[in-house]
Design an enzyme around this catalytic site. Structure first.
Site, PDB file in Angstrom:
ATOM      1  NE  ARG A 166      -2.612   1.005   3.844  1.00 23.19           N
ATOM      2  CZ  ARG A 166      -3.393   0.642   4.687  1.00 23.19           C
ATOM      3  NH1 ARG A 166      -4.731   0.523   4.527  1.00 23.19           N
ATOM      4  NH2 ARG A 166      -2.930   0.697   5.940  1.00 23.19           N
ATOM      5  CB  SER A 218     -11.833  -2.134   1.810  1.00 20.53           C
ATOM      6  OG  SER A 218     -10.702  -2.331   2.073  1.00 20.53           O
ATOM      7  CE  LYS A 267      -6.473   4.419   7.576  1.00 19.09           C
ATOM      8  NZ  LYS A 267      -6.889   3.084   6.579  1.00 19.09           N
TER       9      LYS A 267
END
Ligand code: NI
Lengths: 210, 210
Positions: free
Chosen positions: A43, A112, A141
């Site tokens: 990622r 996701s 996050k």
């Protein structure tokens, strides 16, 4: 270790270069794989396409001989260019329909899902696996959906047949519960990427997963 | 207007949503095309893949019936997903070799060259056209290489056979000189994107190009 058709996604490492503390990504990943990581999702959020491609090529060279899967986050073109095993797509990435058309039937597509609805849609649209995100809330996050929790995994497990991977706030202390709730695997970011010894961190989580 | 095989790239519009002053990108591009833009390069630097794809699909729907070329900046996957006419790749995007392998022989590949060496390499590696960048220095872009100037175009024109497009600081006052120096076309960003009337801005530049 349990043996199943889905064991390749038992322990996913999702990379985050900002956590690697000056070590190269390949170095951290190599250690993590030595410790038992079964799948690596690359990622990258800020680098150029050329840098992303170079990292993907380096990981491909590392992982292919070890038969560890390489999944590319978001970028279908990078996945195709390096011959990755799959892509992982979020809800703001390319829709499955377009991605499948480009990638063909053999490339894995993980989606996701931030809700039961997302998960049902992903299965219906032909996803190969679902990343349930986030399972637990993570302090780092702040842009994520509400945590789905172990109950969210149980709910989705009852409704979809494709493999499920939990992601978000997963570490040594809760990994086993995620599998017990019905996930086929867990995806870990900081618990391995930021560890002083990524190898040891991977080993203890892998052992927890049984 | 001169008619040549390369007239499709006579007047390129390179998009920059930050300059569109609240107007939608499709709206500005439609106006610009009505004013004489012959090719549109969709450039997005910050949005999600899904947003980039949606913009590309909207421009494709607008431009295809008008036979105006659509070139996608950087993202080979977006270009493939929408069936764009080509991609434009900078020196930190995917190398031509990988892009050509994914795109096939019929998709146009334009390469940004910041030097004579870049231009020679691009032609040798199979680029379909070269974007000479920047021709003039632009106050808004500080991350670019030194301006190549009209002399840079003349130099490259003598050495490479494929079409050349000048980009960087090009507007009504200097567009004609860029063509006179040997470019097949000019690429314009702010002189059209930020204009009160993108249509009128395109018209006057197009008229200058003869
Ligand atoms: Ni990008």
């Amino acid at each position: 270790m349990r043996e199943s058709v889905n064991s390749w996604l038992l322990l996913n490492l999702v990379t985050d270069r900002s956590l690697s503390q000056g070590r190269s990504l390949v170095e951290v990943v190599a250690e993590a794989v030595a410790g038992g990581v079964t799948c690596v999702q690359l990622r990258e959020k800020t680098c150029s396409t050329r840098q992303f491609l170079d990292e993907a090529l380096a990981l491909k060279a590392l992982l292919q001989p070890l038969r560890v899967s390489l999944i590319i986050n978001d970028r279908v073109d990078i996945a195709m260019a390096v011959g990755a095993d799959g892509v992982h797509l979020g809800q703001s990435d390319m829709p499955i329909s377009h991605a499948r058309h480009l990638l063909g039937p053999d490339c894995l597509i993980g989606i996701s899902a931030e809700s039961v609805q997302d998960a049902l849609a992903a299965e219906q649209q032909g996803a190969d696996y679902i990343g349930i995100s986030p399972v637990f809330s993570t302090p780092t996050k702040t842009d994520t959906a509400p945590a789905l929790g172990l109950n969210g995994i149980r709910q989705i497990r009852e409704l979809v047949r494709i493999p499920l991977v939990g992601i978000g706030g997963i570490n040594l202390t809760n990994a086993r519960q995620v599998i017990a709730a019905g996930a086929d695997g867990v995806a870990v970011v900081s618990a391995i990427m930021a560890a002083e010894s990524p190898r040891q961190a991977a080993e203890v989580i892998r052992r927890e997963l049984g």
